[in-house]
Design a protein around this motif. Structure first.
Motif, PDB file in Angstrom:
ATOM      1  N   LEU A 117       8.979  -4.209  -8.713  1.00 43.17           N
ATOM      2  CA  LEU A 117       7.922  -4.954  -9.278  1.00 43.17           C
ATOM      3  C   LEU A 117       8.473  -5.759 -10.495  1.00 43.17           C
ATOM      4  O   LEU A 117       8.430  -5.075 -11.799  1.00 43.17           O
ATOM      5  CB  LEU A 117       7.058  -3.811  -9.704  1.00 43.17           C
ATOM      6  N   PRO A 118       8.950  -6.860 -10.429  1.00 45.20           N
ATOM      7  CA  PRO A 118       9.527  -7.713 -11.519  1.00 45.20           C
ATOM      8  C   PRO A 118       8.573  -8.080 -12.450  1.00 45.20           C
ATOM      9  O   PRO A 118       8.779  -8.282 -13.689  1.00 45.20           O
ATOM     10  CB  PRO A 118      10.042  -8.997 -10.959  1.00 45.20           C
TER      11      PRO A 118
ATOM     12  N   ASN B 274       0.757  -1.178  -0.101  1.00 45.82           N
ATOM     13  CA  ASN B 274       0.196  -0.090  -0.117  1.00 45.82           C
ATOM     14  C   ASN B 274       0.696   1.285  -0.077  1.00 45.82           C
ATOM     15  O   ASN B 274       0.650   2.128  -0.680  1.00 45.82           O
ATOM     16  CB  ASN B 274      -0.874   0.051   1.274  1.00 45.82           C
ATOM     17  N   VAL B 275       1.908   1.101   0.701  1.00 47.40           N
ATOM     18  CA  VAL B 275       2.707   2.496   0.701  1.00 47.40           C
ATOM     19  C   VAL B 275       3.574   2.274  -0.670  1.00 47.40           C
ATOM     20  O   VAL B 275       3.926   3.510  -0.888  1.00 47.40           O
ATOM     21  CB  VAL B 275       3.978   2.047   1.922  1.00 47.40           C
ATOM     22  N   MET B 276       3.965   1.278  -1.377  1.00 52.79           N
ATOM     23  CA  MET B 276       4.296   1.202  -2.730  1.00 52.79           C
ATOM     24  C   MET B 276       3.463   2.004  -3.515  1.00 52.79           C
ATOM     25  O   MET B 276       3.965   2.718  -4.503  1.00 52.79           O
ATOM     26  CB  MET B 276       4.682  -0.019  -3.118  1.00 52.79           C
TER      27      MET B 276
ATOM     28  N   ASN C 197      13.152   3.009 -13.949  1.00 50.54           N
ATOM     29  CA  ASN C 197      12.776   1.736 -14.162  1.00 50.54           C
ATOM     30  C   ASN C 197      13.789   0.499 -13.555  1.00 50.54           C
ATOM     31  O   ASN C 197      13.109  -0.248 -13.136  1.00 50.54           O
ATOM     32  CB  ASN C 197      12.833   1.408 -15.628  1.00 50.54           C
ATOM     33  N   ASP C 198      14.757   0.857 -13.606  1.00 49.08           N
ATOM     34  CA  ASP C 198      15.714  -0.081 -12.749  1.00 49.08           C
ATOM     35  C   ASP C 198      15.223  -0.291 -11.305  1.00 49.08           C
ATOM     36  O   ASP C 198      15.098  -1.452 -10.790  1.00 49.08           O
ATOM     37  CB  ASP C 198      17.313   0.363 -12.830  1.00 49.08           C
ATOM     38  N   VAL C 199      15.042   0.808 -10.947  1.00 47.92           N
ATOM     39  CA  VAL C 199      14.472   0.423  -9.440  1.00 47.92           C
ATOM     40  C   VAL C 199      13.039  -0.056  -9.294  1.00 47.92           C
ATOM     41  O   VAL C 199      13.081  -0.950  -8.446  1.00 47.92           O
ATOM     42  CB  VAL C 199      14.452   2.147  -8.675  1.00 47.92           C
TER      43      VAL C 199
ATOM     44  N   PHE D 203       0.651  -2.969 -11.475  1.00 48.94           N
ATOM     45  CA  PHE D 203       1.778  -4.013 -11.260  1.00 48.94           C
ATOM     46  C   PHE D 203       1.727  -4.114  -9.702  1.00 48.94           C
ATOM     47  O   PHE D 203       1.878  -5.037  -9.267  1.00 48.94           O
ATOM     48  CB  PHE D 203       3.050  -3.404 -11.652  1.00 48.94           C
ATOM     49  N   VAL D 204       1.546  -3.141  -8.768  1.00 49.90           N
ATOM     50  CA  VAL D 204       1.585  -3.283  -7.494  1.00 49.90           C
ATOM     51  C   VAL D 204       0.452  -4.437  -7.046  1.00 49.90           C
ATOM     52  O   VAL D 204       0.608  -5.191  -6.392  1.00 49.90           O
ATOM     53  CB  VAL D 204       1.403  -1.880  -6.714  1.00 49.90           C
TER      54      VAL D 204
END
Length: 717
Positions: free
Chosen positions: A325-326, A226-228, A318-320, A243-244
């Protein structure tokens, strides 16, 4: 008020200390009295905290450590302003007598938690840091509660939360697992610091801490994700929200309504009310393919991002996010997961959508939503006090105060009690409508129904007095607030300063500022400094304004656009154009327009935040330079404005030039030496005329207005 359960007994695991950081015990032999200590302990064991406090105040000596620690615990557990003040006075006494070692970490931890809950996050943070310095390892529930409150606080709260988390975990890493069992960060502690990172938009730090969780045997839960969602919103990555949700479902984490409500709120925050409505409608229909619905809607978002030319910036992040979120990298053949069950909208969900309608100015839809919620068969979807308050706020925003009051009446008939927030919204509406008498009636009504006004209530009233130029009334409300035992907030002080600034009373504004500096519960921030500078600037008191800016810099607070804007206006009012040149040089440095070797300041440029000037500031500086015939500097400023996409007001500058400088450099009687000194200035003037589109030497024509050139010396500098 509901009764609170008794505090837990002191835990032995909270009382250990690591000796090499312990404070040395005092060499002073303090008198003790076994009889009085026993009597005090008996009162504490009987939960007679107030009587125990009274007994403590009459003791001629410090009680034993057990009594002191237990008294601090019970006062902290009461969690009232009075009890916290008493507990803090004990801490202060022990600190002065160098007897802090008498307290166990349980007492200090509970005090830190109580202070954080009461809103005194600065004191709570100082307690935790003092514990670390004094050799205590605070329990994770104590220090993480402080981190959580800091993360949600304003100003530098989130940054301080990250710092405190880092300081505690660094200390913990020095010791073996057996020693730090109860202090090691848990999932709740990580969620607190991740929330701080999300509030700051720090995706890199968020990812770093997220990766640390498994190393500390912490697994992300639904609150973590949720924080994400909040992080995606803060970093303007709307396309990542789906995606999350997918990641939560893939990992088998139990989904909750808060996650879905956060998604709706995020889309509304992005101004995407259509997607928010789609989510609510899908939930109404009991659909399970919400991820597929959002993926389909997301396809248009990616095209929009490409068209805006923001793809490069997105790629940098995006890297982060791919680490977090793979599933971002899954191919087109990926089948989005289904919800484990149907989730139907509840009151909070509908109210969130209603806030979206209000934000979009759709007042009729806001009211219709209230009516629809009333007719719902499911009682979980019926309007609550937040729903009614949202409708009241929507009506207040468009000035419909009578209808807002009608909603309040309907709310009462529905058996729902209006709360302080509802009344504060009405207060704000009446103050904006300059109806201070009605605002005062609202305060009386609040008190009559048993709702005490808070700092927000009085801040609103003070602001209302400013709107009608009643600084005396503002001061009355400020004093009334304190008389009621309501602690002034940062906004209280700055709003009162604004009242004195607007009324031309900078001395009184300075008095309020000094009082604010003395108040340990608030932090003097840039807004307060700017308000004081503005008070001086309004009267052209440039020396005091500039002196205040220098004091501010020494405190580590750097001027922003508002600060420089006030100074520029003050320079114009005080007629000190030379100061405008110094100010422009400082602004150029802050904007990165001056090479490092030419910079005026000696501090590292990385410490000073980059400035982004606005049209008002640059236009004021250009105006001053044109009036003072500083044409070279004026050209620099307008060129910078054009570079920023700000269109300079050529019509205004042309008028100023014609009115003030049309006869410059036309005298035939000036000495040769004086004429030579004017060559550079004349070249700059011709260049400025060229920029304005006036006749100039660049076109081979001579600039003349009617007249014989008399009075040229009046404008020469």
């Amino acid at each position: 008020m509901t009764a609170k359960p008794p505090p837990p007994p002191p835990s032995p695991s909270l009382n250990h200390r690591y000796n090499h950081h312990s404070l040395p015990p005092s060499t002073v032999k303090l008198p003790t009295n076994h009889t009085t200590d026993t009597a005090l302990l008996t009162l504490l064991q009987q939960r007679k905290t107030n009587e125990a406090w009274l007994a403590y105040t009459h003791l001629p000596h410090l009680p034993n450590p057990t009594c002191l620690s237990r008294l601090i615990c019970q006062l902290s557990y009461q969690n009232t302003p009075t009890s916290l003040t008493k507990a803090q006075s004990i801490i202060q006494r022990l600190r002065e007598e160098r007897q802090l070692h008498r307290l166990d970490s349980n007492a200090l931890g509970l005090l830190a938690v109580a202070a954080a809950k009461s809103g005194d996050t600065l004191y709570a943070k100082s307690i935790v840091k003092s514990m670390l310095r004094s050799g205590y390892l605070p329990h994770v529930k104590a220090w993480s509660a402080v981190v959580s409150r800091l993360a949600a606080a304003g100003d530098d709260g989130p940054k301080e939360a990250v710092k405190l988390f880092s300081q505690v975990t660094r200390t913990i890493r020095r010791f073996t697992d057996a020693v730090v069992t109860d202090s090691r960060p848990d999932t709740a502690a990580y969620n607190a610091v991740l929330n701080a990172c999300a509030n700051l938009g720090w995706s890199d730090k968020f990812c770093q801490l997220f990766d640390e969780m498994p190393k500390n045997k912490c697994e992300p839960d639904v609150l973590t994700y949720n924080v994400m969602i909040k992080l995606c919103a803060r970093t303007e990555r709307k396309e990542l929200l789906v995606f999350v949700l997918e990641r939560i479902l893939e990992k088998g984490i139990p989904l909750c309504m808060t996650t879905l409500q956060s998604l709706v709120a995020s889309y509304i925050g992005f101004g995407d009310l259509d997607t928010a409505e789609e989510i609510v409608q899908a939930m109404r229909e009991g659909r399970l393919d919400l991820c597929k619905i959002l993926r389909d809607l997301n396809m248009d978002v990616e095209v929009d991002v490409d068209e805006e030319g923001d793809e490069d910036e997105k790629e940098n992040d995006n890297d982060v996010f791919e680490n977090l979120l793979p599933n971002m990298k899954y191919g087109n053949d990926y089948v989005p997961p289904l919800l484990p069950k149907a989730f139907y909208p509840n009151t909070r969900m509908y109210t969130t959508l209603m806030k979206g309608y209000m934000k979009a100015g759709r007042i009729k839809d806001t009211v219709r939503m209230l009516e629809a919620m009333r007719d719902q068969e499911d009682r979980d979807s019926h309007p609550d006090h937040v729903t009614y308050t949202t409708v009241v706020s929507a009506l207040v925003n468009v000035g419909s105060m009578e209808k807002a009051r009608q909603v309040l009446v309907e709310m009462s008939k529905a058996g729902i009690q209006a709360n302080r927030v509802t009344y504060n919204v009405l207060l704000k509406g009446y103050c904006q409508q300059l109806q201070l008498d009605n605002a005062r009636d609202i305060i009386k009504e609040m008190i009559d129904v048993g709702i005490e006004p808070d700092a927000v209530s009085y801040n609103t009233l003070i602001d209302g007095c400013i709107l009608i130029d009643d600084c005396a009334g503002a001061l009355v409300f400020f004093n009334e607030m304190r008389a009621r035992g309501i602690a002034p907030t940062k906004i209280s002080y700055t709003t009162l300063m604004k009242a004195f600034s607007v009324s031309g009373q900078p001395k009184l504004a300075n008095d309020v500022f000094i009082e604010m500096e003395k108040d340990p519960r608030v932090k003097v921030d840039l807004v307060a400094w700017n308000m004081l500078i503005e008070a001086y600037s309004r009267l052209g008191m440039f020396d005091l304004a500039k002196e205040t800016v220098e004091k501010m810099k020494k405190k580590g607070v750097y001027p922003d656009v508002a600060t420089y804007g006030s100074l520029a206006n003050c320079i114009a009012l005080a007629k000190k154009p030379g100061e405008a040149l110094l100010l422009w040089n400082e602004i150029k440095e802050r904007c990165g327009l001056i090479a490092d070797e030419d910079k005026l300041t000696t501090k590292s440029s990385s410490i000073i935040p980059v400035l982004k000037p606005d049209e008002g500031l640059l236009d004021t500086l250009a105006d001053i330079c044109v009036r003072a015939a500083f044409f070279k500097k004026a050209l620099e400023i307008v060129a910078f404005m054009e570079e920023l996409g700000i269109a300079p007001n050529k019509t205004k500058y042309t008028r100023i030039y014609v009115e003030m400088h049309s006869r410059m450099f036309t005298s035939k009687h000036a000495s040769r030496a004086r004429q030579d000194r004017r060559v550079e200035r004349k070249r700059a003037a011709e260049a400025f005329k060229f920029w304005l589109g006036l006749p100039n030497s660049y076109y081979g024509s001579e600039w003349r207005l009617e007249g014989d050139g008399a009075g040229e010396d009046e404008y020469a500098i």
